[in-house]
Design a protein around this motif. Structure first.
Motif, mmCIF file in Angstrom:
data_model
loop_
_atom_site.group_PDB
_atom_site.id
_atom_site.type_symbol
_atom_site.label_atom_id
_atom_site.label_comp_id
_atom_site.label_asym_id
_atom_site.label_seq_id
_atom_site.Cartn_x
_atom_site.Cartn_y
_atom_site.Cartn_z
ATOM 1 N N VAL A 54 -2.822 -7.919 -5.969
ATOM 2 C CA VAL A 54 -2.869 -9.597 -5.325
ATOM 3 C C VAL A 54 -4.341 -9.477 -4.802
ATOM 4 N N PHE A 55 -5.042 -10.638 -5.101
ATOM 5 C CA PHE A 55 -6.576 -10.642 -4.432
ATOM 6 C C PHE A 55 -6.642 -11.892 -3.642
ATOM 7 N N GLY A 56 -7.532 -11.502 -2.355
ATOM 8 C CA GLY A 56 -7.660 -12.726 -1.451
ATOM 9 C C GLY A 56 -7.331 -12.017 -0.190
ATOM 10 N N GLU A 57 -7.342 -13.385 0.740
ATOM 11 C CA GLU A 57 -7.267 -12.899 2.381
ATOM 12 C C GLU A 57 -5.990 -13.577 2.985
ATOM 13 N N ASP A 58 -5.705 -13.199 3.799
ATOM 14 C CA ASP A 58 -4.474 -13.742 4.760
ATOM 15 C C ASP A 58 -5.017 -14.915 5.488
ATOM 16 N N ASP A 59 -4.165 -15.441 6.231
ATOM 17 C CA ASP A 59 -4.344 -16.605 7.070
ATOM 18 C C ASP A 59 -5.376 -16.185 8.108
ATOM 19 N N SER A 60 -5.398 -15.039 8.457
ATOM 20 C CA SER A 60 -6.473 -14.784 9.452
ATOM 21 C C SER A 60 -7.799 -13.965 9.092
ATOM 22 N N GLY A 61 -7.735 -14.181 7.687
ATOM 23 C CA GLY A 61 -9.268 -13.851 7.132
ATOM 24 C C GLY A 61 -9.151 -12.505 6.541
ATOM 25 N N GLN A 62 -8.082 -11.512 6.941
ATOM 26 C CA GLN A 62 -8.122 -10.100 6.262
ATOM 27 C C GLN A 62 -7.810 -10.071 4.929
ATOM 28 N N ALA A 63 -8.498 -9.196 4.581
ATOM 29 C CA ALA A 63 -8.440 -8.891 3.008
ATOM 30 C C ALA A 63 -6.904 -8.388 2.650
ATOM 31 N N LEU A 64 -6.583 -8.734 1.550
ATOM 32 C CA LEU A 64 -5.326 -8.304 0.961
ATOM 33 C C LEU A 64 -5.418 -6.941 0.376
ATOM 34 N N THR A 65 -5.732 -5.716 1.228
ATOM 35 C CA THR A 65 -6.068 -4.462 0.826
ATOM 36 C C THR A 65 -5.093 -3.501 1.388
ATOM 37 N N VAL A 66 -5.077 -2.453 1.056
ATOM 38 C CA VAL A 66 -4.279 -1.345 1.651
ATOM 39 C C VAL A 66 -5.191 -0.252 1.278
ATOM 40 N N ASP A 67 -5.166 0.760 2.445
ATOM 41 C CA ASP A 67 -5.696 1.974 2.273
ATOM 42 C C ASP A 67 -4.961 3.140 1.268
ATOM 43 N N ILE A 68 -5.509 3.454 0.368
ATOM 44 C CA ILE A 68 -5.001 4.624 -0.684
ATOM 45 C C ILE A 68 -5.859 5.658 -0.579
ATOM 46 N N LYS A 69 -5.677 6.650 -0.224
ATOM 47 C CA LYS A 69 -6.535 7.959 -0.266
ATOM 48 C C LYS A 69 -7.892 7.853 0.266
ATOM 49 N N GLY A 70 -8.238 6.876 1.359
ATOM 50 C CA GLY A 70 -9.169 6.487 1.781
ATOM 51 C C GLY A 70 -10.146 5.366 0.931
ATOM 52 N N LYS A 71 -9.329 4.760 -0.203
ATOM 53 C CA LYS A 71 -10.062 3.748 -0.766
ATOM 54 C C LYS A 71 -9.249 2.682 -0.577
ATOM 55 N N GLN A 72 -10.018 1.307 -0.198
ATOM 56 C CA GLN A 72 -9.189 0.073 -0.120
ATOM 57 C C GLN A 72 -8.841 -0.547 -1.484
ATOM 58 N N MET A 73 -7.654 -0.648 -1.810
ATOM 59 C CA MET A 73 -7.027 -1.076 -2.960
ATOM 60 C C MET A 73 -6.516 -2.526 -2.823
ATOM 61 N N PRO A 74 -6.325 -3.619 -3.705
ATOM 62 C CA PRO A 74 -5.613 -4.630 -3.534
ATOM 63 C C PRO A 74 -4.236 -4.469 -3.429
ATOM 64 N N MET A 75 -3.696 -5.073 -2.368
ATOM 65 C CA MET A 75 -1.739 -4.935 -2.205
ATOM 66 C C MET A 75 -1.206 -5.328 -3.359
ATOM 67 N N THR A 76 -0.060 -4.988 -3.506
ATOM 68 C CA THR A 76 0.840 -5.280 -4.822
ATOM 69 C C THR A 76 2.086 -5.746 -4.426
ATOM 70 N N VAL A 77 2.668 -6.542 -5.445
ATOM 71 C CA VAL A 77 4.078 -7.122 -5.330
ATOM 72 C C VAL A 77 4.755 -6.909 -6.624
ATOM 73 N N ASP A 78 5.903 -6.822 -6.659
ATOM 74 C CA ASP A 78 6.826 -6.521 -7.869
ATOM 75 C C ASP A 78 8.053 -7.540 -7.787
ATOM 76 N N ARG A 79 8.586 -7.637 -9.140
ATOM 77 C CA ARG A 79 9.883 -8.186 -9.172
ATOM 78 C C ARG A 79 10.452 -7.653 -10.499
ATOM 79 N N GLU A 80 11.839 -7.383 -10.366
ATOM 80 C CA GLU A 80 12.588 -6.966 -11.351
ATOM 81 C C GLU A 80 13.442 -8.024 -12.177
#
Length: 210
Positions: A54-80
């Motif tokens: 997922v790309f973009g920002e939340d309502d407060s302007g924070q990037a939709l990213t998560v720290d993975i092993k020191g690197k900022q990566m896009p957050m993810t969503v799933d569906r079965e």
């Protein structure tokens, strides 16, 4: 196939906020036949898991990213989904909405689901709370990117991943989350494949205990 007890990777947990976002399908996992319980009792259904970055920002302007092993990566969503393209199947309706056009029966029953990997969409995310009090982010729907966004799509970040139980790639399997591995291993498709791939060496014994 061997299993190695690797050091667990630490990962910051963040929930994708409810909303609509530009997203890219990067992962398609064949979970095999799973037992599900619903209003009509217990069923056995072939399931797949689709994931989007997922790309973009939340309502407060924070990037939709998560720290993975020191690197900022896009957050993810799933569906079965149940792996069915029957005219009343949820997957068929979801994909028809995504591409903006209904499937004919001929298209539906010959469609290669793995072709979704790499495709972009606008995904709508909603939150739900389970009986145990946990909150989950759920992909409610997906539609085509608007024309103004289609020509300026964000670059792919997460590597594309496809796992197919008909031809299981054990390197891909080994990189999946433990709970997803367990789910796959519980399926009859995995057990059948595993038994087929056994060799005489599996039954050999040795004085060395391990």
């Amino acid at each position: 196939m061997g299993f190695v007890a690797k050091q667990q990777q630490t990962r910051e947990f963040k929930l994708v906020p409810a909303g609509t976002y530009t997203a890219r399908c990067y992962q398609m996992i064949d979970l095999g036949t799973q037992k599900t319980t619903g209003q009509f009792g217990e069923k056995e259904q072939h399931k797949i898991r689709i994931s989007w970055e997922v790309f973009g920002e939340d309502d407060s302007g924070q990037a939709l990213t998560v720290d993975i092993k020191g690197k900022q990566m896009p957050m993810t969503v799933d569906r079965e989904f149940t792996l069915s393209m029957h005219e009343n199947a949820t997957l068929r309706a979801f994909l028809s909405n995504w591409r903006g056009k209904a499937f004919t029966d001929e298209e539906a029953f010959t469609f290669d689901i793995s072709k979704l990997v790499g495709a972009y969409a606008m995904v709508s995310v909603a939150h739900s709370e389970s009986k145990n009090g946990k909150t989950y982010a759920n992909v409610v729907s997906a539609v085509k990117l608007p024309k103004e966004l289609a020509n300026s799509k964000p670059a792919a970040v997460h590597a594309d991943v496809i796992f197919n139980l008909d031809e299981p790639d054990l390197q891909v399997f080994d990189a999946l989350s433990g709970w997803i591995q367990e789910k796959i291993q519980a399926s009859p498709e995995w057990k059948k494949q595993w038994n087929k791939d056994k060799t005489a060496f599996d039954d050999m014994t040795s004085d060395v205990p391990f």
